[in-house]
Design a protein around this motif. Structure first.
Motif, mmCIF file in Angstrom:
data_model
loop_
_atom_site.group_PDB
_atom_site.id
_atom_site.type_symbol
_atom_site.label_atom_id
_atom_site.label_comp_id
_atom_site.label_asym_id
_atom_site.label_seq_id
_atom_site.Cartn_x
_atom_site.Cartn_y
_atom_site.Cartn_z
ATOM 1 N N LYS A 61 0.838 -1.215 0.000
ATOM 2 C CA LYS A 61 0.000 0.000 0.000
ATOM 3 C C LYS A 61 0.871 1.263 0.000
ATOM 4 C CE LYS A 61 -3.905 -2.067 2.414
ATOM 5 N NZ LYS A 61 -4.480 -2.217 3.748
ATOM 6 N N ARG A 62 1.991 1.214 0.747
ATOM 7 C CA ARG A 62 2.883 2.386 0.775
ATOM 8 C C ARG A 62 3.475 2.647 -0.609
ATOM 9 N NH1 ARG A 62 5.716 0.155 5.656
ATOM 10 N NH2 ARG A 62 4.190 0.528 7.288
ATOM 11 N N LEU A 63 3.834 1.559 -1.295
ATOM 12 C CA LEU A 63 4.376 1.735 -2.655
ATOM 13 C C LEU A 63 3.314 2.352 -3.559
ATOM 14 C CD1 LEU A 63 6.437 -1.562 -3.119
ATOM 15 C CD2 LEU A 63 7.340 0.742 -2.851
ATOM 16 N N GLU A 64 2.050 1.975 -3.338
ATOM 17 C CA GLU A 64 0.958 2.557 -4.142
ATOM 18 C C GLU A 64 0.849 4.065 -3.864
ATOM 19 O OE1 GLU A 64 -2.205 -0.174 -3.153
ATOM 20 O OE2 GLU A 64 -1.445 -1.670 -4.570
ATOM 21 N N GLN A 65 1.137 4.446 -2.606
ATOM 22 C CA GLN A 65 1.158 5.888 -2.286
ATOM 23 C C GLN A 65 2.244 6.600 -3.092
ATOM 24 O OE1 GLN A 65 1.762 6.596 1.920
ATOM 25 N NE2 GLN A 65 0.209 5.101 2.476
ATOM 26 N N VAL A 66 3.400 5.945 -3.209
ATOM 27 C CA VAL A 66 4.514 6.550 -3.960
ATOM 28 C C VAL A 66 4.120 6.726 -5.433
ATOM 29 C CG1 VAL A 66 6.921 6.258 -4.721
ATOM 30 C CG2 VAL A 66 6.283 5.664 -2.374
ATOM 31 N N LEU A 124 16.848 2.615 -3.876
ATOM 32 C CA LEU A 124 15.710 3.485 -4.221
ATOM 33 C C LEU A 124 15.674 4.748 -3.357
ATOM 34 C CD1 LEU A 124 12.860 0.855 -4.811
ATOM 35 C CD2 LEU A 124 13.758 2.473 -6.511
ATOM 36 N N ILE A 125 15.968 4.587 -2.078
ATOM 37 C CA ILE A 125 15.956 5.746 -1.171
ATOM 38 C C ILE A 125 17.056 6.745 -1.568
ATOM 39 C CG2 ILE A 125 16.398 6.453 1.234
ATOM 40 C CD1 ILE A 125 14.971 3.696 1.985
ATOM 41 N N ALA A 126 18.233 6.219 -1.882
ATOM 42 C CA ALA A 126 19.346 7.096 -2.306
ATOM 43 C C ALA A 126 18.969 7.839 -3.591
ATOM 44 C CB ALA A 126 20.610 6.267 -2.506
ATOM 45 N N TRP A 127 18.376 7.123 -4.536
ATOM 46 C CA TRP A 127 18.000 7.758 -5.813
ATOM 47 C C TRP A 127 16.884 8.780 -5.592
ATOM 48 C CZ3 TRP A 127 17.452 2.435 -8.758
ATOM 49 C CH2 TRP A 127 18.737 1.888 -8.924
ATOM 50 N N HIS A 133 12.906 13.626 -4.476
ATOM 51 C CA HIS A 133 11.613 13.042 -4.085
ATOM 52 C C HIS A 133 11.653 12.702 -2.594
ATOM 53 C CE1 HIS A 133 10.885 12.904 -8.300
ATOM 54 N NE2 HIS A 133 11.562 11.797 -8.552
ATOM 55 N N ARG A 134 11.595 13.749 -1.795
ATOM 56 C CA ARG A 134 11.793 13.551 -0.352
ATOM 57 C C ARG A 134 10.661 12.760 0.289
ATOM 58 N NH1 ARG A 134 13.537 19.247 2.109
ATOM 59 N NH2 ARG A 134 13.524 18.005 4.008
ATOM 60 N N ALA A 138 10.897 9.134 2.374
ATOM 61 C CA ALA A 138 10.380 8.899 3.732
ATOM 62 C C ALA A 138 9.481 7.660 3.764
ATOM 63 C CB ALA A 138 9.615 10.135 4.208
ATOM 64 N N ILE A 139 8.664 7.509 2.747
ATOM 65 C CA ILE A 139 7.760 6.338 2.695
ATOM 66 C C ILE A 139 8.574 5.051 2.505
ATOM 67 C CG2 ILE A 139 5.913 5.223 1.347
ATOM 68 C CD1 ILE A 139 4.893 8.105 0.671
ATOM 69 N N LEU A 140 9.520 5.101 1.582
ATOM 70 C CA LEU A 140 10.344 3.911 1.305
ATOM 71 C C LEU A 140 11.181 3.525 2.525
ATOM 72 C CD1 LEU A 140 11.518 4.888 -2.304
ATOM 73 C CD2 LEU A 140 9.822 3.136 -1.712
ATOM 74 N N MET A 141 11.578 4.531 3.287
ATOM 75 C CA MET A 141 12.369 4.268 4.492
ATOM 76 C C MET A 141 11.578 3.437 5.506
ATOM 77 S SD MET A 141 15.206 4.545 5.982
ATOM 78 C CE MET A 141 16.297 5.827 5.430
#
Ligand SMILES: [Fe+2]
Ligand SMILES: [Fe+2]
Length: 208
Positions: A61-66, A124-127, A133-134, A138-141
């Protein structure tokens, strides 16, 4: 998207491709975890995997938010790496008869999945940060933290409960017996006589 098809022109393309890759992977993990849960016979391992299945559904679901942040419909791209890791785990479960060994094998297979996810989320977070894409980062973290915690839990279960060699070491450290048959046998003999031939023991008793 083929490896040499040159569809990825810049870091943003690579990032978007990576999001689709991990979205596919997470969905495959949601499908494969129930098998691992069913095959695991150790209660602690079963609980840990059930907990991580619930977390993984939230991660999807979080990825869907992204995706939504980028105005896109969520979509996956086939990831041969996660397919291979999941297939290997599935094959292993069909090949191990001894339940204790099967539990150890399930832990190793589950940790292979977690380590894969940790590397993907790390990149992905680094990229995302590089691209500005802050909110994505945060979501990916949050997903990355859960993967790391799941990996830690699996290590703890393996070290403390399931791995026969680790359990033997832990038993020796605690100076207590446990359910392992060889250790239980050793415990029946007094510690002072362990390792000495039975003959000598009798002789010593006569001279006392
Ligand atoms: Fe995940
Ligand atoms: Fe995971």
């Amino acid at each position: 998207m083929g490896l040499f098809s040159k569809d990825i022109k810049n870091l943003e393309d690579l990032y978007q491709h990576g999001l689709k890759d991990i979205y596919y992977a997470e969905n495959q993990i949601v499908k494969s975890l129930p098998d691992m849960i069913e095959n695991a016979t150790n209660a602690e391992l079963k609980r840990g995997l059930q907990h991580h299945l619930r977390e993984t559904k939230e991660q999807v679901k979080r990825l869907e938010q992204v995706f939504a942040l980028h105005g896109e419909q969520p979509s996956g791209t086939k990831c041969p790496a996660i397919d291979g890791i999941i297939k290997e785990g599935g094959d292993l479960m069909g090949e191990v008869e001894d339940k204790a060994v099967l539990n150890v094998g399930i832990i190793a297979a589950a940790q292979a999945v977690e380590h894969y996810e940790i590397t993907r989320y790390g990149a992905l977070i680094a990229w995302a940060r590089d691209l500005g894409h802050r909110e994505d980062a945060a979501i990916l973290m949050r997903n990355l933290r859960e993967e790391k915690a799941a990996d830690k839990t699996l290590s703890a279960v393996a070290e403390q409960r399931l791995n026969p060699a680790s359990a033997r070491r832990a038993g020796r450290r605690a100076g207590a017996g446990a359910s392992h048959p060889r250790r239980a046998k050793a415990k029946r003999r007094p510690a002072a006589t362990r390792g000495k031939p039975a003959q000598k023991k009798k002789k010593a008793a006569r001279h006392r």
